[in-house]
Design an enzyme around this catalytic site. Sequence first.
Site, PDB file in Angstrom:
ATOM      1  N   TYR A  87      49.072  -8.101 -36.865  1.00  0.00           N
ATOM      2  CA  TYR A  87      50.145  -7.088 -36.747  1.00  0.00           C
ATOM      3  C   TYR A  87      51.600  -7.570 -36.257  1.00  0.00           C
ATOM      4  O   TYR A  87      52.770  -7.530 -36.531  1.00  0.00           O
ATOM      5  CB  TYR A  87      49.803  -5.737 -36.133  1.00  0.00           C
ATOM      6  CG  TYR A  87      48.739  -4.949 -36.694  1.00  0.00           C
ATOM      7  CD1 TYR A  87      48.840  -4.426 -37.774  1.00  0.00           C
ATOM      8  CD2 TYR A  87      47.525  -5.133 -36.022  1.00  0.00           C
ATOM      9  CE1 TYR A  87      48.185  -3.370 -38.252  1.00  0.00           C
ATOM     10  CE2 TYR A  87      46.419  -4.480 -36.755  1.00  0.00           C
ATOM     11  CZ  TYR A  87      46.801  -3.711 -37.952  1.00  0.00           C
ATOM     12  OH  TYR A  87      45.542  -3.073 -38.434  1.00  0.00           O
ATOM     13  N   ASN A 110      50.427   2.905 -45.810  1.00  0.00           N
ATOM     14  CA  ASN A 110      50.486   2.215 -46.942  1.00  0.00           C
ATOM     15  C   ASN A 110      50.003   3.223 -47.977  1.00  0.00           C
ATOM     16  O   ASN A 110      48.734   3.447 -48.118  1.00  0.00           O
ATOM     17  CB  ASN A 110      49.775   0.927 -46.856  1.00  0.00           C
ATOM     18  CG  ASN A 110      49.615   0.091 -47.966  1.00  0.00           C
ATOM     19  OD1 ASN A 110      50.182   0.357 -49.214  1.00  0.00           O
ATOM     20  ND2 ASN A 110      48.788  -0.973 -47.983  1.00  0.00           N
ATOM     21  N   CYS A 118      47.097  -4.466 -46.939  1.00  0.00           N
ATOM     22  CA  CYS A 118      46.974  -4.075 -45.479  1.00  0.00           C
ATOM     23  C   CYS A 118      45.513  -4.423 -44.890  1.00  0.00           C
ATOM     24  O   CYS A 118      45.490  -4.471 -43.481  1.00  0.00           O
ATOM     25  CB  CYS A 118      47.549  -2.695 -45.111  1.00  0.00           C
ATOM     26  SG  CYS A 118      46.438  -1.382 -46.021  1.00  0.00           S
ATOM     27  N   HIS A 119      44.589  -4.450 -45.599  1.00  0.00           N
ATOM     28  CA  HIS A 119      43.537  -5.115 -45.218  1.00  0.00           C
ATOM     29  C   HIS A 119      43.084  -6.319 -44.369  1.00  0.00           C
ATOM     30  O   HIS A 119      42.463  -6.599 -43.682  1.00  0.00           O
ATOM     31  CB  HIS A 119      42.362  -4.800 -46.140  1.00  0.00           C
ATOM     32  CG  HIS A 119      42.157  -5.416 -47.365  1.00  0.00           C
ATOM     33  ND1 HIS A 119      43.044  -5.092 -48.342  1.00  0.00           N
ATOM     34  CD2 HIS A 119      41.835  -6.890 -47.722  1.00  0.00           C
ATOM     35  CE1 HIS A 119      43.164  -6.298 -49.115  1.00  0.00           C
ATOM     36  NE2 HIS A 119      42.164  -7.031 -49.146  1.00  0.00           N
ATOM     37  N   GLU A 145      36.839 -11.378 -49.881  1.00  0.00           N
ATOM     38  CA  GLU A 145      37.756 -12.357 -50.207  1.00  0.00           C
ATOM     39  C   GLU A 145      37.408 -13.661 -49.781  1.00  0.00           C
ATOM     40  O   GLU A 145      37.690 -14.650 -50.408  1.00  0.00           O
ATOM     41  CB  GLU A 145      39.205 -11.641 -49.859  1.00  0.00           C
ATOM     42  CG  GLU A 145      39.738 -10.863 -50.595  1.00  0.00           C
ATOM     43  CD  GLU A 145      41.161 -10.265 -50.214  1.00  0.00           C
ATOM     44  OE1 GLU A 145      41.663 -10.940 -49.281  1.00  0.00           O
ATOM     45  OE2 GLU A 145      41.403  -9.419 -50.724  1.00  0.00           O
TER      46      GLU A 145
END
Length: 149
Positions: A87, A110, A118-119, A145
Amino acid sequence: MIVQTPLGGMELVSDGTALVRACFVEQMNREASGTDEIEQLAARQLGEYFDGQRTEFTVPLKPSGTPFQRMVWEQLEHIPYGQTISYGEVAAAIGKPQAARAVGMACGRNPIWIFLPCHRVVGRNGELTGYAGGLMRKRWLLDWERQKR
């Protein structure tokens, strides 16, 4: 339009020109509205993402929020697939290095999950912190991912 994903149903909503909302829904018995080309494109790209064939989205996005929130959400699009950023790093990237907490709040608001990733934003020590879709989904998305990179 509601599409099924490995993490549950996801509602995709467009204004006819861009995707304005994408979020997980807990109740699949909700009535699905009509679909348009943008929602169909978003559904196709989301399916390709979950099939491991897509790492970037091209569907037009138009999230509704404050100027600060939109600045944060725009920065999220620059976080590479399979990587994370804190962040504080997002705050520094938008020229507001003291605004890490406000960045967290913007991420929490979001409206276009996964498409605005945002993950991929984590705490300063790499710890998983809040995700509107739940920490289980955030962990799953990050692991997914990393495996597909």
